[in-house]
Design a protein around this motif. Sequence first.
Motif, PDB file in Angstrom:
ATOM      1  N   ARG A  22       0.828  -1.191   0.000  1.00  0.00           N
ATOM      2  CA  ARG A  22       0.000   0.000   0.000  1.00  0.00           C
ATOM      3  C   ARG A  22       0.869   1.250   0.000  1.00  0.00           C
ATOM      4  N   PRO A  23       0.400   2.342  -0.577  1.00  0.00           N
ATOM      5  CA  PRO A  23       1.143   3.589  -0.478  1.00  0.00           C
ATOM      6  C   PRO A  23       1.199   4.047   0.968  1.00  0.00           C
ATOM      7  N   GLU A  24       2.350   4.571   1.358  1.00  0.00           N
ATOM      8  CA  GLU A  24       2.528   4.966   2.753  1.00  0.00           C
ATOM      9  C   GLU A  24       1.634   6.154   3.091  1.00  0.00           C
ATOM     10  N   ARG A  25       0.918   6.040   4.184  1.00  0.00           N
ATOM     11  CA  ARG A  25       0.017   7.107   4.630  1.00  0.00           C
ATOM     12  C   ARG A  25       0.821   8.148   5.398  1.00  0.00           C
ATOM     13  N   SER A  26       0.579   9.430   5.155  1.00  0.00           N
ATOM     14  CA  SER A  26       1.299  10.481   5.850  1.00  0.00           C
ATOM     15  C   SER A  26       0.857  10.542   7.305  1.00  0.00           C
ATOM     16  N   ASP A  27       1.703  11.180   8.144  1.00  0.00           N
ATOM     17  CA  ASP A  27       1.353  11.319   9.555  1.00  0.00           C
ATOM     18  C   ASP A  27       0.078  12.134   9.721  1.00  0.00           C
ATOM     19  N   ALA A  28      -0.067  13.176   8.902  1.00  0.00           N
ATOM     20  CA  ALA A  28      -1.270  14.018   8.989  1.00  0.00           C
ATOM     21  C   ALA A  28      -2.523  13.201   8.651  1.00  0.00           C
ATOM     22  N   ALA A  29      -2.410  12.336   7.643  1.00  0.00           N
ATOM     23  CA  ALA A  29      -3.562  11.499   7.268  1.00  0.00           C
ATOM     24  C   ALA A  29      -3.909  10.524   8.385  1.00  0.00           C
ATOM     25  N   THR A  30      -2.889   9.987   9.059  1.00  0.00           N
ATOM     26  CA  THR A  30      -3.145   9.085  10.177  1.00  0.00           C
ATOM     27  C   THR A  30      -3.846   9.814  11.312  1.00  0.00           C
ATOM     28  N   LEU A  31      -3.407  11.041  11.583  1.00  0.00           N
ATOM     29  CA  LEU A  31      -4.052  11.836  12.634  1.00  0.00           C
ATOM     30  C   LEU A  31      -5.497  12.152  12.274  1.00  0.00           C
ATOM     31  N   ARG A  32      -5.733  12.484  11.005  1.00  0.00           N
ATOM     32  CA  ARG A  32      -7.114  12.758  10.580  1.00  0.00           C
ATOM     33  C   ARG A  32      -7.982  11.519  10.739  1.00  0.00           C
ATOM     34  N   ARG A  33      -7.386  10.349  10.530  1.00  0.00           N
ATOM     35  CA  ARG A  33      -8.135   9.099  10.692  1.00  0.00           C
ATOM     36  C   ARG A  33      -8.487   8.868  12.166  1.00  0.00           C
ATOM     37  N   LEU A  34      -7.642   9.367  13.064  1.00  0.00           N
ATOM     38  CA  LEU A  34      -7.871   9.171  14.501  1.00  0.00           C
ATOM     39  C   LEU A  34      -8.895  10.146  15.073  1.00  0.00           C
ATOM     40  N   LEU A  35      -8.971  11.350  14.499  1.00  0.00           N
ATOM     41  CA  LEU A  35      -9.797  12.408  15.086  1.00  0.00           C
ATOM     42  C   LEU A  35     -11.264  12.027  15.289  1.00  0.00           C
ATOM     43  N   PRO A  36     -11.912  11.316  14.348  1.00  0.00           N
ATOM     44  CA  PRO A  36     -13.327  10.980  14.591  1.00  0.00           C
ATOM     45  C   PRO A  36     -13.563  10.178  15.866  1.00  0.00           C
ATOM     46  N   TYR A  37     -12.574   9.378  16.261  1.00  0.00           N
ATOM     47  CA  TYR A  37     -12.737   8.592  17.486  1.00  0.00           C
ATOM     48  C   TYR A  37     -12.689   9.485  18.726  1.00  0.00           C
ATOM     49  N   LEU A  38     -11.991  10.634  18.613  1.00  0.00           N
ATOM     50  CA  LEU A  38     -11.904  11.567  19.738  1.00  0.00           C
ATOM     51  C   LEU A  38     -13.016  12.613  19.717  1.00  0.00           C
ATOM     52  N   TRP A  39     -13.617  12.816  18.536  1.00  0.00           N
ATOM     53  CA  TRP A  39     -14.596  13.894  18.397  1.00  0.00           C
ATOM     54  C   TRP A  39     -15.791  13.688  19.318  1.00  0.00           C
ATOM     55  N   ARG A  44     -14.810  16.806  26.688  1.00  0.00           N
ATOM     56  CA  ARG A  44     -13.769  16.386  27.620  1.00  0.00           C
ATOM     57  C   ARG A  44     -12.397  16.866  27.158  1.00  0.00           C
ATOM     58  N   VAL A  45     -12.168  16.819  25.848  1.00  0.00           N
ATOM     59  CA  VAL A  45     -10.897  17.317  25.305  1.00  0.00           C
ATOM     60  C   VAL A  45     -10.744  18.796  25.613  1.00  0.00           C
TER      61      VAL A  45
END
Length: 629
Positions: A22-39, A44-45
């Motif tokens: 697979r093409p390597e995912r950027s760090d920013a893309a990984t963070l964007r993928r994580l944000l919905p779980y924290l939203w 609390r954040v």
Amino acid sequence: MRHLAPPSPTAATAPAGAASARPERSDAATLRRLLPYLWQYRWRVALALAFMVGAKLANVGVPLLLKELVDALTPRTGLEAGQAALLVVPIGLLLAYGLLRFSTSLFTELRELIFAKATEGATRAIALQVFGHLHGLSLRFHLERQTGGMTRDVDRGTRGVQSLISYSLYSIFPTLLEVVLVLALLGTKFELWYVWTTLAALGAYVLFTVKVTEWRTQYRREMNELESASQTRAVDSLLNYETVKYFNNEAFESRRYGESLERLRRARVKSQTTLSLLNAGQQLIIATALVAMLWRATSAVTQGGMTLGDLVMINAFMIQLYIPLNFLGVLYREIKQSLTDLDKMFNLLDREREIADAPGAPELALDGPPELRFESVRFAYEPAREILHGISFTVPAGKTVAVVGPSGSGKSTLARLLYRFYDVGGAGLAPELAGAIRIAGQDIRQVTQSSLRRAIGIVPQDTVLFNDSIGYNIRYGRPDASQDEMIAAAQAAHIHDFILKLPKGYDTVVGERGLKLSGGEKQRVAIARTLLKNPPILIFDEATSALDSANERAIQSELRSAARDKTALVIAHRLSTVVDAHEIIVLEHGHVIERGSHAELLARNGRYAQMWALQQSGAEETVVTPADA
């Protein structure tokens, strides 16, 4: 023996679940993928960030109060008349100093308390989604996977969520805020030289840390890959404990594992060496900047341009600023590693389901034992070799049809297709040429997999049990079944009396993969489990192959009773178990070569009659073919 699906081309070079293709995912893309779980925990954040700001404001206030305290205690001439006031002022400053120190700790603990639910909630949500997705992936994926490496990736990924949130919210953001506050105070209270010196030191520190850490990443990645490889090798060897013992290969396995550990040791030493280089360079930058600033401040104090309290405040600011910076290399490395681990876990989530429900698929509709129809079914595990060549037969509603044939003829593949572990056609065959499997007239590709599998029960040839109690494994067929129903199923499978003789009865733990039980005992547990499920469709895949003759005859009677008024597909090698079938299908090399009742097939004196004669004489045919499909 069975015919296992061959690995895909990519599986030959990478463990299942790896994202090398697979093409390597950027760090920013990984963070964007994580944000919905924290939203979902956004309030609390926000509250945790507010407490974090409060903690840093209190922390920055400490050196300011320390300056006032030192200046208040500095001896000054001509103030004998105000000695009483000098005693009062330091007490107030000391109380304020203590309050600020306590406030820093209090706000920090409140931040962690408030945000713990968000961190743990996000981690739980991701881990649960990955777990569910892995169960939803095709049998091909699970045949290709390397369990040790995959579980290591999942474990690292879930820990990576916690590390990423912890390091960013608890370390990076607070440090940046403190840097801004300190620079603002230095710029307003003293000359800008202190600001520029601090910024230069910070810039050099960050640049050096990022460059060296990026260079070190290759060694860290190599270490992680070797760690996963050694874990995979250890787990694989332990799962095959009996095979290791059979061939007296304990020393061989230890040597292989030792070689993996040696490669891992060298990688870890290399990683630690580069880490020591990073830490030494960081300390040199910090020490140089601290000495330069204290030299400037000390000169100003001796010349009367600054008070002793100013010197103490600058020193306190620098210590507060550089202590967290000491860990910047560690933090940067851990955040990068957490992003990498998280990306690997997200790659598992990105694995497309080879077998997916059609959009808007309805549930399988049944109002009794259904008719089961295979219509010109073709299938190939890989394009170069087709396993089934246009198989067609019907299992009438409420009847039993048996499929027999030599090893490698494609018998067990029929059960896998019926369960939709694979779709008809498989690799390299166009869907319109692959035929169809229908239950009560419904193409199984057009209904939900959940409803399909809910309607089918199977007693497999190779029974694998959970490392739990016998009762748990039997009740797994229908987890909400009562104790009486579970016992009735065990009695029907002729295992109840055996269980009662055990010291812990139904609470007896069967061990890893059920290895504490014999093959026949495991098979009877599997039969009881399926009888408890009581579905309208039954598949018996060599259901009595591990039983002795006496138990086989007794259980065959129970299986016939269980199959009464149900649609049953029996896959068998021993022909004596299928003589009562409504119809017997003889497969060879993926083709139907004969079909009919037991008596009709014997009268034809064909392939079935030859197999029957061999088995009746006690001989076993030898077929040099791949494992049974």
